[in-house]
Design a protein around this motif. Structure first.
Motif, PDB file in Angstrom:
ATOM      1  N   TYR A  19      -8.401   0.058  -0.729  1.00  0.00           N
ATOM      2  CA  TYR A  19      -7.497   0.260   0.399  1.00  0.00           C
ATOM      3  C   TYR A  19      -7.276  -1.077   1.104  1.00  0.00           C
ATOM      4  O   TYR A  19      -8.142  -1.954   1.102  1.00  0.00           O
ATOM      5  N   ARG A  72      -1.333  -0.668  -4.062  1.00  0.00           N
ATOM      6  CA  ARG A  72      -0.518  -0.405  -5.247  1.00  0.00           C
ATOM      7  C   ARG A  72      -0.766  -1.449  -6.319  1.00  0.00           C
ATOM      8  O   ARG A  72      -1.000  -2.624  -6.031  1.00  0.00           O
ATOM      9  N   ARG A  73      -0.693  -0.993  -7.560  1.00  0.00           N
ATOM     10  CA  ARG A  73      -0.884  -1.886  -8.707  1.00  0.00           C
ATOM     11  C   ARG A  73       0.479  -2.388  -9.192  1.00  0.00           C
ATOM     12  O   ARG A  73       1.480  -1.649  -9.156  1.00  0.00           O
ATOM     13  N   VAL A 102       0.830  -1.204   0.000  1.00  0.00           N
ATOM     14  CA  VAL A 102       0.000   0.000   0.000  1.00  0.00           C
ATOM     15  C   VAL A 102       0.862   1.250   0.000  1.00  0.00           C
ATOM     16  O   VAL A 102       2.021   1.230   0.413  1.00  0.00           O
ATOM     17  N   ASP A 103       0.270   2.331  -0.447  1.00  0.00           N
ATOM     18  CA  ASP A 103       0.902   3.643  -0.350  1.00  0.00           C
ATOM     19  C   ASP A 103       0.813   4.090   1.106  1.00  0.00           C
ATOM     20  O   ASP A 103      -0.291   4.160   1.662  1.00  0.00           O
ATOM     21  N   THR A 133      -1.522   3.419  -7.954  1.00  0.00           N
ATOM     22  CA  THR A 133      -2.412   2.775  -6.990  1.00  0.00           C
ATOM     23  C   THR A 133      -3.813   2.679  -7.561  1.00  0.00           C
ATOM     24  O   THR A 133      -4.177   3.389  -8.508  1.00  0.00           O
ATOM     25  N   LYS A 192      -3.870   3.212   0.080  1.00  0.00           N
ATOM     26  CA  LYS A 192      -4.395   2.663  -1.170  1.00  0.00           C
ATOM     27  C   LYS A 192      -3.478   1.548  -1.671  1.00  0.00           C
ATOM     28  O   LYS A 192      -2.250   1.629  -1.544  1.00  0.00           O
TER      29      LYS A 192
END
Length: 455
Positions: free
Chosen positions: A419, A408-409, A400-401, A414, A406
């Motif tokens: 979330y 991350r891809r 996550v960021d 993201t 959120k």
């Protein structure tokens, strides 16, 4: 249960909300309180009949630096020192920004829960946890996760935040990498759908999924599963289907001090205050001061996968602040003896070996295992508990960021509205078991839950 999947959204949903939170452990409950506070329309769903999760099985302790509770105890601490302790324990394997965010956020969240939601936190001031250079563990009076989860649920109910139990999310709906809702399965097998503008995964890790445990952390596959059976890995499976990034899936928190066969957690204060572990031959076998997560593998490597933790009445008095320890005493897991010979006889251990093992411990200085000793030494009456190694929960997950929580891809960036928090997200315990610093699990739950809820 069918494998959780991802599908195109239906033409319409049975219900629509702004923020849908999947999982009502400490993480989901904190996220719901935070989202409600900023005016979000929230729905919190839980697979169990009542909120429980891994939180209820823990001691409910949350590490946080720079709180007023520390100030009242004349303890000077700050987020940078806490972040350094986390990274030192994890050998620098964590995302530094994620570590700093958690260190910065933990104190404010504890005081927010205390001031806004009246949770009666206090600081553990009578013993140290391995790796923490300050006393920064905060807990409720019983020092039990059950009390923490019940207190959070009480606040959610008092604020009329919708919480629906007996609903397990089995499918996510997505279109063009944007999450639109989820399908929920009821106990009778029927389903319903919920549309949402934001989706928070607070459904913990995958410790209850033995296939995933064997794949990612085979060395702990034979351990007692001491976590919540609902930790089935849906977050990681959905993430794989959506093209999300995952990290450190081999990371986990073990514990080598679970009473056997009672299945009761014995506080690590029995070690940090001067106790030791011996195997069936009456011999010590490692440096116990390294930490309770590493202890799981160390204990499981002993004959029959068990050991005995040996301590004294002074330490038992410290341990009694934990409801689990008092429960272990009530169930007869704690044996006592005026001498090490008597204690060994009651435990079925070779007395000569136990006496020699205990006499070899220096009164001051470093022993052959590298553990540093100082006063006070153990004094009669002595105590012992038969223990084994356990897997508590996984520490890897969706990346996550740190600033938004959120997901991350894998392709970069993201997801706009997905979330992850708590055990569903990658935590700050490095890539194995030795990087787990006491309290890392609930640290990730409350900080990421708070950030995800605030949106």
């Amino acid at each position: 249960m069918a494998t959780p999947d991802v599908a195109a959204p239906p033409d319409s949903f049975d219900l629509e909300v702004e923020t849908l939170i999947i999982g009502a452990g400490a993480c989901g409950l904190v996220a719901a309180l935070a989202a409600h506070e900023v005016g979000q329309d929230v729905l919190l769903i839980e697979a169990d009949a009542v909120p429980s999760g891994s939180t209820a099985l823990s001691a409910g302790l949350i590490p946080a630096p720079g709180t007023r509770f520390q100030s009242d105890a004349h303890i000077q601490d700050n987020p940078d020192l806490f972040a350094q302790d986390i990274q030192t324990k994890a050998h620098g394997e964590n995302d530094a920004d994620l570590v700093q965010m958690m260190a910065d956020t933990a104190g404010p969240v504890i005081e927010w829960l205390a001031d806004t939601h009246a949770l009666p936190f206090s600081l553990v001031t009578d013993f140290d946890y391995p790796g923490h250079n300050r006393r920064r563990m905060h807990g409720l009076p019983s020092r039990s996760g059950r009390e923490l989860i019940d207190a959070l649920r009480t606040r959610v109910e008092a604020l009329d935040i919708p919480l629906i139990c007996g609903r397990r999310a089995t499918r996510l709906f997505a279109q063009d990498a944007r999450l639109t809702g989820a399908q929920l399965t009821l106990p009778d097998g029927s389903t319903e759908t919920v549309g949402c503008a934001r989706l928070i995964l607070a459904c913990n890790g995958f410790g209850g999924n033995r296939t995933m445990v064997s794949e990612h952390m085979a060395e702990i596959d034979n351990a007692v599963w001491f976590g919540h059976d609902g930790n089935r890995g849906e977050a990681v499976q959905w993430g794989d289907a959506l093209g999300a990034k995952t990290r450190h899936l081999g990371a986990y928190q073990g514990h080598g001090n679970v009473a056997h066969p009672h299945g009761i957690l014995i506080t690590w204060a029995t070690i940090t205050e001067g106790g030791v572990q011996v195997n069936a031959h009456g011999n010590r076998f490692w440096n116990e001061a390294q930490g309770y997560s590493e202890a799981a593998r160390a204990v499981l490597a002993q004959p029959d996968g068990v050991a005995w933790v040996v301590f004294d009445a002074r330490i038992a008095d410290v341990a009694r602040q934990f409801e689990d320890f008092k429960n272990a005493e009530r169930q007869g897991a704690v044996i006592t003896g005026e001498t090490f010979e008597t204690l060994a006889e009651k435990a079925g251990l070779p007395a000569d070996a136990v006496v020699k093992t205990m006499s070899d411990i220096p009164t001051d200085g470093r022993d052959t295992f590298g553990r540093v000793w100082g006063p006070p030494a153990l004094t009669p009456p002595f105590c012992a508990v038969k223990v084994t190694g356990a897997l508590f929960h996984t520490q890897g997950g969706l990346e996550v960021d740190p600033s938004t929580a959120k997901v991350r891809r894998a392709a970069g960036g993201t997801f706009d509205n997905l979330y992850a928090a708590g055990g569903a997200a990658c935590g700050v315990s490095g890539k194995g078991d030795s990087g787990y610093l006491s309290g890392n699990g609930l640290l990730a739950a409350v900080t990421l839950g708070f950030i995800a809820g605030r949106g």
